[in-house]
Scaffold this motif. Sequence first.
Motif, PDB file in Angstrom:
ATOM      1  N   THR A 199      18.182  44.424  30.872  1.00 49.01           N
ATOM      2  CA  THR A 199      17.550  45.225  29.668  1.00 49.01           C
ATOM      3  C   THR A 199      17.652  46.839  29.694  1.00 49.01           C
ATOM      4  O   THR A 199      17.940  46.690  28.536  1.00 49.01           O
ATOM      5  N   TYR A 200      18.516  47.632  31.113  1.00 52.52           N
ATOM      6  CA  TYR A 200      18.794  48.452  30.172  1.00 52.52           C
ATOM      7  C   TYR A 200      20.316  48.955  29.445  1.00 52.52           C
ATOM      8  O   TYR A 200      20.617  49.501  28.233  1.00 52.52           O
ATOM      9  N   LYS A 201      20.866  47.755  29.833  1.00 52.34           N
ATOM     10  CA  LYS A 201      22.403  47.795  29.301  1.00 52.34           C
ATOM     11  C   LYS A 201      21.794  47.228  27.566  1.00 52.34           C
ATOM     12  O   LYS A 201      22.663  47.591  26.577  1.00 52.34           O
ATOM     13  N   ASP A 202      21.360  46.422  27.500  1.00 52.27           N
ATOM     14  CA  ASP A 202      20.754  45.687  26.307  1.00 52.27           C
ATOM     15  C   ASP A 202      19.969  46.964  25.403  1.00 52.27           C
ATOM     16  O   ASP A 202      20.778  46.439  24.348  1.00 52.27           O
ATOM     17  N   ALA A 203      19.300  47.460  26.293  1.00 55.59           N
ATOM     18  CA  ALA A 203      17.723  48.305  25.615  1.00 55.59           C
ATOM     19  C   ALA A 203      18.958  49.055  24.835  1.00 55.59           C
ATOM     20  O   ALA A 203      18.845  49.703  23.735  1.00 55.59           O
ATOM     21  N   LEU A 204      19.678  49.898  25.660  1.00 56.88           N
ATOM     22  CA  LEU A 204      21.334  50.768  25.013  1.00 56.88           C
ATOM     23  C   LEU A 204      21.899  50.388  23.715  1.00 56.88           C
ATOM     24  O   LEU A 204      21.740  51.276  23.108  1.00 56.88           O
ATOM     25  N   LEU A 205      22.160  49.851  24.004  1.00 56.79           N
ATOM     26  CA  LEU A 205      23.089  49.087  22.687  1.00 56.79           C
ATOM     27  C   LEU A 205      22.366  48.570  21.662  1.00 56.79           C
ATOM     28  O   LEU A 205      22.471  48.830  20.278  1.00 56.79           O
ATOM     29  N   ILE A 206      21.497  48.411  21.988  1.00 60.07           N
ATOM     30  CA  ILE A 206      19.878  48.567  20.114  1.00 60.07           C
ATOM     31  C   ILE A 206      19.740  49.505  20.156  1.00 60.07           C
ATOM     32  O   ILE A 206      19.461  49.896  18.700  1.00 60.07           O
ATOM     33  N   ILE A 212      20.511  38.872  21.767  1.00 60.99           N
ATOM     34  CA  ILE A 212      19.894  40.066  22.645  1.00 60.99           C
ATOM     35  C   ILE A 212      18.429  39.478  22.040  1.00 60.99           C
ATOM     36  O   ILE A 212      17.517  39.768  23.061  1.00 60.99           O
ATOM     37  N   ILE A 213      18.019  39.901  21.059  1.00 57.30           N
ATOM     38  CA  ILE A 213      16.712  39.903  20.664  1.00 57.30           C
ATOM     39  C   ILE A 213      16.179  38.239  20.904  1.00 57.30           C
ATOM     40  O   ILE A 213      14.377  38.111  21.447  1.00 57.30           O
ATOM     41  N   LEU A 214      16.670  37.606  20.604  1.00 63.39           N
ATOM     42  CA  LEU A 214      15.763  35.451  21.244  1.00 63.39           C
ATOM     43  C   LEU A 214      15.358  36.248  22.478  1.00 63.39           C
ATOM     44  O   LEU A 214      14.939  35.764  23.079  1.00 63.39           O
ATOM     45  N   LEU A 216       9.936  38.016  16.733  1.00 63.84           N
ATOM     46  CA  LEU A 216      10.396  39.520  16.094  1.00 63.84           C
ATOM     47  C   LEU A 216      10.665  38.992  14.790  1.00 63.84           C
ATOM     48  O   LEU A 216      11.512  37.800  15.374  1.00 63.84           O
ATOM     49  N   LYS A 217      10.380  38.644  13.709  1.00 65.77           N
ATOM     50  CA  LYS A 217      10.875  38.942  12.218  1.00 65.77           C
ATOM     51  C   LYS A 217      10.446  40.127  11.855  1.00 65.77           C
ATOM     52  O   LYS A 217      10.466  41.626  11.344  1.00 65.77           O
ATOM     53  N   LEU A 255      12.692  44.803  21.131  1.00 65.54           N
ATOM     54  CA  LEU A 255      12.307  43.995  21.855  1.00 65.54           C
ATOM     55  C   LEU A 255      11.508  44.161  22.958  1.00 65.54           C
ATOM     56  O   LEU A 255      12.079  43.159  23.842  1.00 65.54           O
ATOM     57  N   GLY A 256      10.404  43.891  22.245  1.00 64.18           N
ATOM     58  CA  GLY A 256       9.648  43.306  23.015  1.00 64.18           C
ATOM     59  C   GLY A 256       8.977  43.908  24.324  1.00 64.18           C
ATOM     60  O   GLY A 256       8.968  42.707  25.569  1.00 64.18           O
TER      61      GLY A 256
END
Length: 319
Positions: free
Chosen positions: A25-32, A161-163, A169-170, A299-300
């Motif tokens: 999660t942290y890796k993805d959150a940092l990218l987003i 990542i969003i999926l 998310l829309k 990211l919900g």
Amino acid sequence: MEKVKSEGRKVDSVKLVEEYLKNETYKDALLIQSEILRFSREFLLSKGFIEFLPVIISTITDPLNHDVFDAQIDYYGYKYYVTKSMILQKQVGVLVHDKIFSVSPNLRLEREEKYQSGRHLIDFVQLDLEVKNAKREDIMDLMEDLIIYVIKNILDKYSDIILKYHPTLKIPSKPFEKITVKEAKLLYGNDYEVALSKHSEGPVWLIDMLILEREFYDKQNAKDPETLLDFDLIYPEGFGEGISGGERENEYEQIVKRIELKGNGLESYEDYLNIAKEGFLEPSAGCGIGIERFTRYILGLDHVEKSRLFAKAPGKFSI
């Protein structure tokens, strides 16, 4: 005793690093989050905004409308506050350039019960912007375009990542819904913000806050003096408030009147009042969008502390 305390801190630090390494999660959150900042800058620069560096300490900062611990620094006999928000600096900044923004760190030492909201940190970052001679509706329209631009680009580039995190998310549609605080209270009672967030299908503008429920710098509504020309953006799906802003008071007498109405001492705002008294402040409007909260919404995530590395949540220890 000091040795035990030190060892305890070391264990917490090691566990934190292990969590960063094992939890994707942290890796993805940092990218987003990095992309949120990039697309936001890209959007604002295309609209003629100038970025200026954040102010970390100042003789004046946002008084806020709720109880927090004050963070002060005494330096050679001068008292500085650690920035809670850059409201004064933004109002002066638009005298230099008409459209300004800053990626601004803020320190708000919240009470530990704020942790339960899922959206509070004590050390967080806002994208803070201000526009000279703008009205509230100008800023709301601008932020709708920014949010749509950012979400569209992230969905286009990082749909995988969003999926994984937030498949519902829309991209919001303009214009976002609007509701006044008075209307929201009639519909949902005193807990209107939470209810509004849970029941809304898209982002909603909450406007016309009651005058005693906000800070002195938001402009009083001449048509309804009990309210202000301000707004919050409420994210749907229970994610709560993500943007706060409005038109600003710029006339000295009105600023004094509003400070006294809130029961704040004028001496705390001497530098601000001197600037206003000399007639330097111009009409303006602006807002701040919380970067961690925006990341959490996209990211919900269940708590905003998962939106960044080294998050400082109310009442919790972090390195």
